[in-house]
Structure formats: C-alpha cells, structure tokens
Enzyme design. Structure first.
Site, short mmCIF file in Angstrom:
data_model
loop_
_atom_site.label_atom_id
_atom_site.label_comp_id
_atom_site.label_asym_id
_atom_site.label_seq_id
_atom_site.Cartn_x
_atom_site.Cartn_y
_atom_site.Cartn_z
N ARG A 23 -34.69 -61.81 -49.22
CA ARG A 23 -33.92 -60.67 -48.72
C ARG A 23 -34.55 -60.07 -47.46
O ARG A 23 -34.52 -58.85 -47.26
CB ARG A 23 -33.81 -59.57 -49.79
CG ARG A 23 -33.05 -59.98 -51.03
CD ARG A 23 -31.55 -59.92 -50.76
NE ARG A 23 -30.79 -59.98 -51.99
CZ ARG A 23 -30.28 -58.91 -52.60
NH1 ARG A 23 -30.42 -57.72 -52.11
NH2 ARG A 23 -29.59 -59.06 -53.70
N ARG A 27 -31.72 -53.83 -45.81
CA ARG A 27 -31.68 -52.39 -45.51
C ARG A 27 -33.00 -51.74 -45.16
O ARG A 27 -33.02 -50.65 -44.61
CB ARG A 27 -31.05 -51.65 -46.69
CG ARG A 27 -29.56 -51.82 -46.75
CD ARG A 27 -29.02 -51.46 -48.09
NE ARG A 27 -29.64 -52.32 -49.10
CZ ARG A 27 -29.36 -52.27 -50.40
NH1 ARG A 27 -28.50 -51.39 -50.84
NH2 ARG A 27 -29.95 -53.09 -51.24
N ARG A 36 -25.12 -52.47 -39.81
CA ARG A 36 -24.34 -52.19 -41.03
C ARG A 36 -23.59 -50.85 -40.96
O ARG A 36 -22.59 -50.66 -41.64
CB ARG A 36 -25.29 -52.15 -42.23
CG ARG A 36 -25.21 -53.27 -43.20
CD ARG A 36 -23.92 -53.35 -43.97
NE ARG A 36 -24.08 -52.81 -45.30
CZ ARG A 36 -23.32 -51.87 -45.82
NH1 ARG A 36 -22.36 -51.34 -45.11
NH2 ARG A 36 -23.51 -51.45 -47.05
N ASP A 72 -24.19 -63.97 -49.10
CA ASP A 72 -24.47 -63.50 -50.45
C ASP A 72 -24.10 -64.57 -51.45
O ASP A 72 -23.20 -65.38 -51.18
CB ASP A 72 -23.69 -62.22 -50.77
CG ASP A 72 -24.29 -61.52 -51.98
OD1 ASP A 72 -25.26 -60.78 -51.81
OD2 ASP A 72 -23.80 -61.76 -53.11
N TYR A 149 -22.31 -63.01 -63.39
CA TYR A 149 -21.50 -62.05 -62.62
C TYR A 149 -20.01 -62.23 -62.92
O TYR A 149 -19.26 -61.27 -63.01
CB TYR A 149 -21.75 -62.22 -61.12
CG TYR A 149 -23.08 -61.62 -60.69
CD1 TYR A 149 -23.22 -60.24 -60.55
CD2 TYR A 149 -24.19 -62.42 -60.45
CE1 TYR A 149 -24.44 -59.68 -60.18
CE2 TYR A 149 -25.41 -61.87 -60.07
CZ TYR A 149 -25.53 -60.50 -59.94
OH TYR A 149 -26.73 -59.95 -59.59
O1 CP3 Z 1 -32.55 -63.19 -48.19
C1 CP3 Z 1 -31.86 -62.85 -47.22
O2 CP3 Z 1 -32.24 -62.08 -46.34
C2 CP3 Z 1 -30.47 -63.48 -47.06
C3 CP3 Z 1 -29.39 -62.72 -47.56
C4 CP3 Z 1 -29.15 -62.53 -49.05
C5 CP3 Z 1 -28.46 -61.39 -49.55
N1 CP3 Z 1 -28.24 -61.57 -50.88
C6 CP3 Z 1 -28.03 -60.26 -48.74
C7 CP3 Z 1 -27.64 -59.00 -49.39
C8 CP3 Z 1 -29.43 -63.36 -50.15
C9 CP3 Z 1 -30.20 -64.66 -50.19
C10 CP3 Z 1 -28.83 -62.74 -51.29
C11 CP3 Z 1 -28.85 -63.34 -52.63
C12 CP3 Z 1 -28.35 -62.56 -53.78
N2 CP3 Z 1 -27.26 -61.72 -53.82
C13 CP3 Z 1 -28.87 -62.65 -55.09
C14 CP3 Z 1 -30.01 -63.54 -55.52
C15 CP3 Z 1 -31.33 -63.01 -55.11
C16 CP3 Z 1 -31.77 -61.79 -55.86
O3 CP3 Z 1 -32.04 -60.80 -55.20
O4 CP3 Z 1 -31.93 -61.88 -57.08
C17 CP3 Z 1 -28.13 -61.79 -55.91
C18 CP3 Z 1 -28.36 -61.54 -57.40
C19 CP3 Z 1 -27.12 -61.23 -55.10
C20 CP3 Z 1 -26.04 -60.31 -55.54
C21 CP3 Z 1 -26.14 -59.00 -54.85
N3 CP3 Z 1 -25.85 -58.79 -53.52
C22 CP3 Z 1 -26.52 -57.78 -55.42
C23 CP3 Z 1 -26.93 -57.58 -56.86
C24 CP3 Z 1 -26.41 -56.83 -54.41
C25 CP3 Z 1 -26.54 -55.34 -54.57
C26 CP3 Z 1 -27.92 -54.90 -54.69
C27 CP3 Z 1 -28.47 -54.63 -53.35
O5 CP3 Z 1 -29.56 -55.11 -53.04
O6 CP3 Z 1 -27.78 -53.90 -52.60
C28 CP3 Z 1 -26.05 -57.49 -53.20
C29 CP3 Z 1 -25.88 -56.91 -51.86
C30 CP3 Z 1 -26.69 -57.49 -50.75
N4 CP3 Z 1 -26.92 -58.82 -50.55
C31 CP3 Z 1 -27.30 -56.77 -49.68
C32 CP3 Z 1 -27.89 -57.70 -48.83
C33 CP3 Z 1 -28.61 -57.45 -47.54
C34 CP3 Z 1 -27.24 -55.27 -49.48
C35 CP3 Z 1 -25.90 -54.98 -48.91
C36 CP3 Z 1 -25.89 -53.75 -48.03
O7 CP3 Z 1 -26.16 -53.89 -46.83
O8 CP3 Z 1 -25.55 -52.70 -48.57
#
Ligand code: CP3
Length: 343
Positions: A23, A27, A36, A72, A149
């Site tokens: 990640r 943010r 964003r 994502d 999910y």
């Molecule tokens: O790693 C990176 O920088 C690449 C981008 C990436 C995102 N999500 C961006 C994201 C990757 C590889 C993911 C994978 C992901 N997404 C997983 C597996 C990894 C993990 O963390 O366990 C999962 C379970 C998700 C599902 C997901 N997406 C959730 C549960 C959430 C909400 C929680 C949160 O962190 O906000 C997201 C949103 C998300 N995915 C954001 C980002 C940058 C935040 C979105 C925002 O800008 O508000």
C-alpha cells in the site's frame, strides 16, 4: 533499471536487501491526498494517467526498489458483475452478496483487455515511465480473500456467511472458488502480457481459517494459479496475512516468494518454510510510529533474521497505515539500504 528486487525474488546474490511497502501509494502521502481530493477512489483506479501518477509517487518520494500497480483487489470483482462502492467508514461494499448457486452462475470471468482496459493501459504507460527506474509488480486478490468480500458483501468480523457456505453448501463454495481461480489466472496473465515483471497474490483473510480448512478449501486453488503462472516466468509472490498457523501449508503453494506478516518472528517463519523459498516482510506497520532510533533497531533485527532465507525482500507485515509519518518511511527505506548492504 534497478533490478535488485527481481534478483532477490529469484534467490540470486544481491548488492543489498531490496525494499517496497504494501500500500505504498496511499493516504499517508500528501501528494496522494492532493490527487484524491478531486475524485473518488474508483475513478482514480480507472483513469490511467492518474493511476500512473500515484504509482510513481512512492518510487520518487521514498526510493523503494519496486513499484506496484495502483488498483484494488476488488476491481475484477466488479468486472465479474457485482456492484462495487467504497464507503469512507465501512470500506468496500458489494451489493447483493453471493449466497447461492444461481448467483455464482451469473458471475462472468472477465476478459481483462475488454472489460478492464484501464488496467492494461496503466501498466503499459508505467513500463515506459519506469524504464530507467524500478520493476513493476502486478497483483490480484487470491480466490479465498475475494470470496469473503463477495459472500459477506464487504469486510467482516467472523466470516460466518463464507464459512457457512464452505461447510453447508460446499458445492456452491467450490464453484465460486473455481470461477475466481479462472479469473485470477486470466487477469494476472493479462497483466504479465502487458508488462508487469512480478505478481503478488494478496490472501488477506486466509489466516482466519484453521490449518485443515486452509489445506482443503484454499490451498488447491492457489497451487493451481501458481502452477499456471509459473509458465510465464515472472516471480510469484504469495502474501497471507496472519500466516503463522497455516505456514506449513503455504510452503506447498508453489510461490517463489512468501510474504510474512509481523505476528510471527521472521526467523521462525524461515525455519518453517525451508531453504527453497524467498521471504518478504515483516515489520509491524505500527513500528513506523516508533522513534527513528527504535525503528532502526527493529529494521536491523528483521534484516538480520532475513539472512537465513534463500532470499529476503524487506516489506511491512501488512499495508502501511494512513497516519504514518512520511519522514519515518523515508528513513526506513534509507536504513534498509544502508544496513542491508552485503559487502
Ligand atoms: O499497494 C499499493 O500501493 C497498490 C494499491 C493497492 C490498494 N489496495 C489501494 C487502495 C493494493 C495492492 C490494494 C490491495 C487490497 N485492497 C487488499 C489486499 C491488501 C491488504 O491490505 O490486505 C484489500 C483487502 C483491499 C480491499 C480494500 N481497498 C479495502 C479493505 C479498502 C478500504 C480500507 C482502506 O485502506 O481504505 C480499500 C481502499 C483502498 N485500496 C485505498 C487504497 C489506496 C484507500 C482508498 C482511498 O483513497 O480512500
């Protein structure tokens, strides 16, 4: 190009331990927040020029040794036919959760080029932009994590609906897992064809299963994915959050690199995985809230323990948290490069 990350994935000798951060585009970076501020998360994922921009931010700001595609794990689930949204409070939401056979039947296995062209386009631009920088990692959610999910409709505490399907309607569960396995193979193959140089499977929730359930209901699908993708000769990374209890089974997954979370000592994880697997991890994401001196001690400990493995890629044990101080992340990358030097 700096190829130390790819060399480490293959277990080759490296000049220093490479590092990237799960990640890493997100943010905690003000530059990400600035992008964003003007649009929602899904639009960002689907706009190649902007997805490229935020993918490159951590490469330029932190100096990490790999970039990871900005997207994502739920993007292909939307392409399978479910309605996806992101709520600030509850995270991802999927309308009409999958609870029976006809719901699984309605899911399609998408064609990445046709149904998610923005993913292909983002990868192609990124490869050009990264030519003299670092390799690009592609990714997908692993079948079980995606299934949770889809069956729960979002994040869950006990995963009761998923486990009920697994235990009471196993035919439906395995039908869903098979469809997801086909999707993941086709989705990652398309990413590789477009130019990603390694792929990571995220199995964020597989650690909520007992070892026997992991072995019976999850491992066979991951093995199939890895066996299929192996032919395409890019390193395969498999990350299971909360992996300690299932590591003996994860060892059999066929992945080249196994991602380890912070709840297990890296030395113990390496003992369980043996000499044929490269490890990635495993600093507690909260360690970035320690003083820089204490953070350095923890980094040295992880680096030292990683020496016992076939190869080691430094990473956090899970995704970086939104409030993390950027100066500590910069210090982390610098410290890994300094203390991880081999000569
Ligand atoms: O790693 C990176 O920088 C690449 C981008 C990436 C995102 N999500 C961006 C994201 C990757 C590889 C993911 C994978 C992901 N997404 C997983 C597996 C990894 C993990 O963390 O366990 C999962 C379970 C998700 C599902 C997901 N997406 C959730 C549960 C959430 C909400 C929680 C949160 O962190 O906000 C997201 C949103 C998300 N995915 C954001 C980002 C940058 C935040 C979105 C925002 O800008 O508000």
């Amino acid at each position: 190009m700096n190829t130390v990350f790819l060399e480490a994935c293959r277990g080759q000798d490296v000049a220093y331990t490479p590092v990237w951060i799960m990640r890493q585009a997100g943010r905690y970076l003000p530059q990400y927040q600035a992008v964003r501020a003007h649009l929602d998360f899904l639009t960002l994922c689907k706009t190649p020029e902007l997805a490229v921009k935020v993918t490159l931010q951590p490469v330029d700001i932190l100096g990490v040794d790999a970039a990871i595609l900005f997207s994502d794990i739920l993007i292909p689930v939307e392409a399978m036919g479910m309605r996806l949204s992101f709520s600030e409070k509850q995270g991802p939401l999927l309308n009409e959760p999958i609870r029976n056979k006809s719901a699984v039947e309605r899911l399609i296995v998408p064609d990445t080029e046709e149904d998610m062209p923005f993913v292909i386009e983002t990868i192609k631009i990124l490869r050009r932009e990264l030519e003299n920088k670092v390799p690009l990692i592609g990714f997908s959610g692993a079948p079980f994590t995606l299934a949770t999910y889809m069956v729960e409709g979002g994040t869950s505490k006990n995963f009761l609906n998923t486990k009920k399907m697994m235990f009471q309607h196993n035919g439906v569960f395995s039908y869903l897992m098979e469809k997801l396995t086909d999707m993941v193979i086709s989705y990652l193959s398309a990413q590789i064809k477009a130019g990603v140089q390694a792929v990571q499977l995220f199995d964020t929730w597989a650690g909520v299963l007992s070892p026997i359930d992991y072995k019976n209901f999850v491992l066979p699908y991951v093995k199939k994915i890895n066996a299929e993708l192996k032919k395409q000769e890019v390193p395969l990374i498999y990350f299971v959050n909360n992996c300690a209890g299932v590591l003996k089974e994860v060892k059999k997954s066929g992945a080249d690199v196994v991602g380890i979370d912070w709840r297990i000592d890296l030395g113990d994880a390496i003992k369980k995985l043996g000499k044929k697997i490269v490890v990635q991890g495993n600093l507690d994401p909260c360690a970035l809230f320690l003083s820089q001196e204490e953070l350095e001690e923890r980094i040295k400990d992880v680096l030292w323990k990683g020496e016992a493995a076939k190869g080691h890629i430094f990473n956090l044990g899970h995704g970086i948290l939104p409030d993390t101080p950027v100066e500590n992340v910069i210090a982390l990358v610098e410290a890994v490069h300094r203390y991880g030097r081999k000569e």
